[in-house]
Design a protein around this motif. Sequence first.
Motif, PDB file in Angstrom:
ATOM      1  N   LEU A   1     -96.843  34.377  92.207  1.00 52.62           N
ATOM      2  CA  LEU A   1     -97.814  33.646  91.392  1.00 52.62           C
ATOM      3  C   LEU A   1     -97.520  33.730  89.904  1.00 52.62           C
ATOM      4  CD1 LEU A   1    -101.089  34.724  93.210  1.00 52.62           C
ATOM      5  CD2 LEU A   1    -100.138  32.423  93.175  1.00 52.62           C
ATOM      6  N   LEU A   2     -96.613  34.618  89.519  1.00 57.67           N
ATOM      7  CA  LEU A   2     -96.343  34.843  88.097  1.00 57.67           C
ATOM      8  C   LEU A   2     -95.149  34.024  87.615  1.00 57.67           C
ATOM      9  CD1 LEU A   2     -96.764  38.727  87.889  1.00 57.67           C
ATOM     10  CD2 LEU A   2     -98.384  36.977  87.125  1.00 57.67           C
ATOM     11  N   ARG A   3     -95.337  33.349  86.508  1.00 54.25           N
ATOM     12  CA  ARG A   3     -94.220  32.702  85.841  1.00 54.25           C
ATOM     13  C   ARG A   3     -93.330  33.772  85.192  1.00 54.25           C
ATOM     14  NH1 ARG A   3     -98.228  28.244  83.104  1.00 54.25           N
ATOM     15  NH2 ARG A   3     -98.210  26.753  84.839  1.00 54.25           N
ATOM     16  N   PRO A   4     -92.102  33.443  84.839  1.00 45.27           N
ATOM     17  CA  PRO A   4     -91.295  34.413  84.084  1.00 45.27           C
ATOM     18  C   PRO A   4     -92.043  34.871  82.828  1.00 45.27           C
ATOM     19  CG  PRO A   4     -89.934  32.605  84.836  1.00 45.27           C
ATOM     20  CD  PRO A   4     -91.349  32.228  85.166  1.00 45.27           C
ATOM     21  N   GLY A   5     -92.151  36.176  82.660  1.00 47.91           N
ATOM     22  CA  GLY A   5     -92.942  36.727  81.566  1.00 47.91           C
ATOM     23  C   GLY A   5     -94.414  36.833  81.882  1.00 47.91           C
ATOM     24  N   GLY A   6     -94.821  36.374  83.070  1.00 48.25           N
ATOM     25  CA  GLY A   6     -96.226  36.432  83.471  1.00 48.25           C
ATOM     26  C   GLY A   6     -96.668  37.847  83.776  1.00 48.25           C
ATOM     27  N   VAL A   7     -97.972  38.087  83.622  1.00 46.31           N
ATOM     28  CA  VAL A   7     -98.530  39.440  83.717  1.00 46.31           C
ATOM     29  C   VAL A   7     -99.675  39.488  84.718  1.00 46.31           C
ATOM     30  CG1 VAL A   7     -99.856  41.188  82.437  1.00 46.31           C
ATOM     31  CG2 VAL A   7     -97.855  40.103  81.384  1.00 46.31           C
ATOM     32  N   LEU A   8     -99.699  40.560  85.500  1.00 43.21           N
ATOM     33  CA  LEU A   8    -100.850  40.902  86.329  1.00 43.21           C
ATOM     34  C   LEU A   8    -101.594  42.051  85.681  1.00 43.21           C
ATOM     35  CD1 LEU A   8    -102.551  41.150  89.035  1.00 43.21           C
ATOM     36  CD2 LEU A   8    -100.799  42.804  89.753  1.00 43.21           C
TER      37      LEU A   8
END
Length: 220
Positions: free
Chosen positions: A144-151
């Motif tokens: 679900l995370l794009r590159p650089g995306g954060v949970l």
Amino acid sequence: MKFLKPPGVYAPQEDTVMLVSALRREHLSPGAEVLDVGSGTGAAAIAAARFGVARVTAIDISAAAVLTTRLNALLSGYARVIRTSRGDLTEPVTGLRFDLVLANLPYVPSANARVPRRGIARAWEAGIDGRAVLDRLCVKVPALLRPGGVLLAVHSVLSNPAMTLARLAEAGLGVAVTDRRFVPFGPVLRERAGWLEAQGLIEAGQEEEELVVIRAERPY
């Protein structure tokens, strides 16, 4: 601002406060898209919308929680930014990607291995080890995370943060515990303190639990 917290919907508590505090440290662009999993009243979704992001998608399995999030988004002036959806975990957004995923999911260990399908208790009951929903999140969130995306995920030490860190790291995410806070037991933990002690999850006479926020980032 008027904020609806009806009976039967998980109301903002210390875990919500910690999640929103961690959210404030993230540098979100105006075009960012945010996913709030387990939205409850919509408190975290509204906090994200205040940063001026493009879209917040708020999901909850409870129809009452989805309606409450929708009404609170309207009352707060963010109805055009916050989109609500009812569904099991991340099922409604399968195939989509986000810049930030917020998760405040059930994490309380229970003597009952079966997670309830109805009622307010499903907002916290998470099986024997408290990981019935967290483990599923660890599987779903990397895609679900794009590159650089954060949970950003908040849960109790009682439900083994080390396991969450390990499983997210195995999926290739950079992980860390960013926040810790001790909070007094609420009614649920007070009622099952004897069982928790017998399981070795708390010490005799313990009256506080430690909450943590876990941050996981997908590399570029």
